[in-house]
Scaffold this motif. Structure first.
Motif, PDB file in Angstrom:
ATOM      1  N   PRO A  45       0.853  -1.194   0.000  1.00  0.00           N
ATOM      2  CA  PRO A  45       0.000   0.000   0.000  1.00  0.00           C
ATOM      3  C   PRO A  45       0.893   1.249   0.000  1.00  0.00           C
ATOM      4  O   PRO A  45       1.991   1.219   0.564  1.00  0.00           O
ATOM      5  N   PRO A  46       0.441   2.350  -0.634  1.00  0.00           N
ATOM      6  CA  PRO A  46       1.291   3.538  -0.765  1.00  0.00           C
ATOM      7  C   PRO A  46       1.937   4.019   0.533  1.00  0.00           C
ATOM      8  O   PRO A  46       3.128   4.338   0.547  1.00  0.00           O
ATOM      9  N   ASN A  47       1.183   4.078   1.623  1.00  0.00           N
ATOM     10  CA  ASN A  47       1.773   4.567   2.879  1.00  0.00           C
ATOM     11  C   ASN A  47       2.917   3.679   3.344  1.00  0.00           C
ATOM     12  O   ASN A  47       3.957   4.179   3.785  1.00  0.00           O
ATOM     13  N   LYS A  48       2.731   2.368   3.238  1.00  0.00           N
ATOM     14  CA  LYS A  48       3.793   1.449   3.662  1.00  0.00           C
ATOM     15  C   LYS A  48       4.977   1.520   2.695  1.00  0.00           C
ATOM     16  O   LYS A  48       6.131   1.517   3.115  1.00  0.00           O
ATOM     17  N   ALA A  49       4.703   1.595   1.390  1.00  0.00           N
ATOM     18  CA  ALA A  49       5.785   1.690   0.401  1.00  0.00           C
ATOM     19  C   ALA A  49       6.583   2.975   0.603  1.00  0.00           C
ATOM     20  O   ALA A  49       7.819   2.963   0.515  1.00  0.00           O
ATOM     21  N   LYS A  50       5.902   4.078   0.896  1.00  0.00           N
ATOM     22  CA  LYS A  50       6.594   5.343   1.145  1.00  0.00           C
ATOM     23  C   LYS A  50       7.455   5.251   2.397  1.00  0.00           C
ATOM     24  O   LYS A  50       8.587   5.756   2.426  1.00  0.00           O
ATOM     25  N   TYR A  51       6.944   4.594   3.421  1.00  0.00           N
ATOM     26  CA  TYR A  51       7.717   4.414   4.653  1.00  0.00           C
ATOM     27  C   TYR A  51       8.959   3.569   4.385  1.00  0.00           C
ATOM     28  O   TYR A  51      10.067   3.928   4.797  1.00  0.00           O
ATOM     29  N   ILE A  52       8.788   2.450   3.673  1.00  0.00           N
ATOM     30  CA  ILE A  52       9.924   1.572   3.358  1.00  0.00           C
ATOM     31  C   ILE A  52      10.963   2.338   2.541  1.00  0.00           C
ATOM     32  O   ILE A  52      12.161   2.303   2.840  1.00  0.00           O
ATOM     33  N   ALA A  53      10.516   3.046   1.519  1.00  0.00           N
ATOM     34  CA  ALA A  53      11.434   3.812   0.677  1.00  0.00           C
ATOM     35  C   ALA A  53      12.173   4.870   1.484  1.00  0.00           C
ATOM     36  O   ALA A  53      13.380   5.069   1.301  1.00  0.00           O
ATOM     37  N   SER A  54      11.461   5.542   2.395  1.00  0.00           N
ATOM     38  CA  SER A  54      12.126   6.572   3.203  1.00  0.00           C
ATOM     39  C   SER A  54      13.163   5.950   4.137  1.00  0.00           C
ATOM     40  O   SER A  54      14.231   6.533   4.344  1.00  0.00           O
ATOM     41  N   GLN A  55      12.864   4.769   4.688  1.00  0.00           N
ATOM     42  CA  GLN A  55      13.823   4.089   5.562  1.00  0.00           C
ATOM     43  C   GLN A  55      15.082   3.668   4.807  1.00  0.00           C
ATOM     44  O   GLN A  55      16.167   3.618   5.366  1.00  0.00           O
ATOM     45  N   LEU A  56      14.906   3.356   3.520  1.00  0.00           N
ATOM     46  CA  LEU A  56      16.043   2.937   2.695  1.00  0.00           C
ATOM     47  C   LEU A  56      16.662   4.104   1.929  1.00  0.00           C
ATOM     48  O   LEU A  56      17.612   3.917   1.173  1.00  0.00           O
TER      49      LEU A  56
END
Length: 191
Positions: A45-56
């Motif tokens: 989901p976009p919110n989770k993908a954005k969080y993962i991308a920001s962490q990486l």
């Protein structure tokens, strides 16, 4: 046992729930130890993908995919040939595979392949399990998977999830047209 390396597993319509519903799985390894692959058409989901991308520290959150329910904190990258390191292997003519650690570090530093899918998690089957699921052996009520040849449109999010699955299901139906009735409510495999 026939090797499925480089093939696409296409979930049949009778898988109606869970992560494998309408899934396309790129088989990376299939041998006497079992089968390992990555779901190609499921994004977080976009919110989770954005969080993962920001962490990486990766800016393109829309390239983060859910590869399967096993080891979801482990990353893998399917990518174009313009990136390679010592861990990179070619899996298809125009698709390369690099385990997550080194390529993710490079991506954080701006060294990014032109096309890529950052895949978290994978799908795996014990020896003989996938064969049983494909033929609908006892315990499995009916066949759950068919195979298709990979097509460039199945990678890198070139089609949305349902379109890519629909394309693959139609491809397998055409290839087996003399054996499988084309129906979206039920497909059966010859015994």
């Amino acid at each position: 046992m026939i090797s499925l390396d480089g093939k696409i597993l296409v979930a049949l319509p009778n898988i109606t729930q869970g992560v494998f519903s309408k899934a396309l799985i790129f088989v990376q390894q299939s041998d006497s130890n079992g089968t390992v692959g990555f779901i190609l058409n499921k994004r977080f989901p976009p919110n989770k993908a954005k969080y993962i991308a920001s962490q990486l520290n990766i800016s393109e959150w829309n390239r983060v995919y859910y590869g399967g329910p096993v080891a979801t904190n482990t990353g893998f990258v399917l990518h174009s040939e313009d990136y390679r390191n010592d861990d990179t292997v070619q899996v298809l003519d125009n698709i390369w595979f690099t385990p997550g650690g080194s390529i993710i570090e490079d991506m954080k530093n701006g060294i990014t392949p032109k096309e890529y899918m950052l895949i978290l998690g994978h799908s795996s089957w014990a020896p003989g399990q996938l064969d049983a699921e494909m033929i609908g052996a006892p315990f499995y009520e009916s066949s759950s998977w068919v195979t298709a040849d990979p097509d460039a449109s199945m990678f890198y999010g070139r089609q949305d999830a349902i379109r890519s699955w629909d394309f693959a299901i139609r491809q397998t139906a055409r290839e087996r047209s003399s054996h499988i009735p084309v129906s979206y409510t039920h497909l059966t495999l010859p015994t």
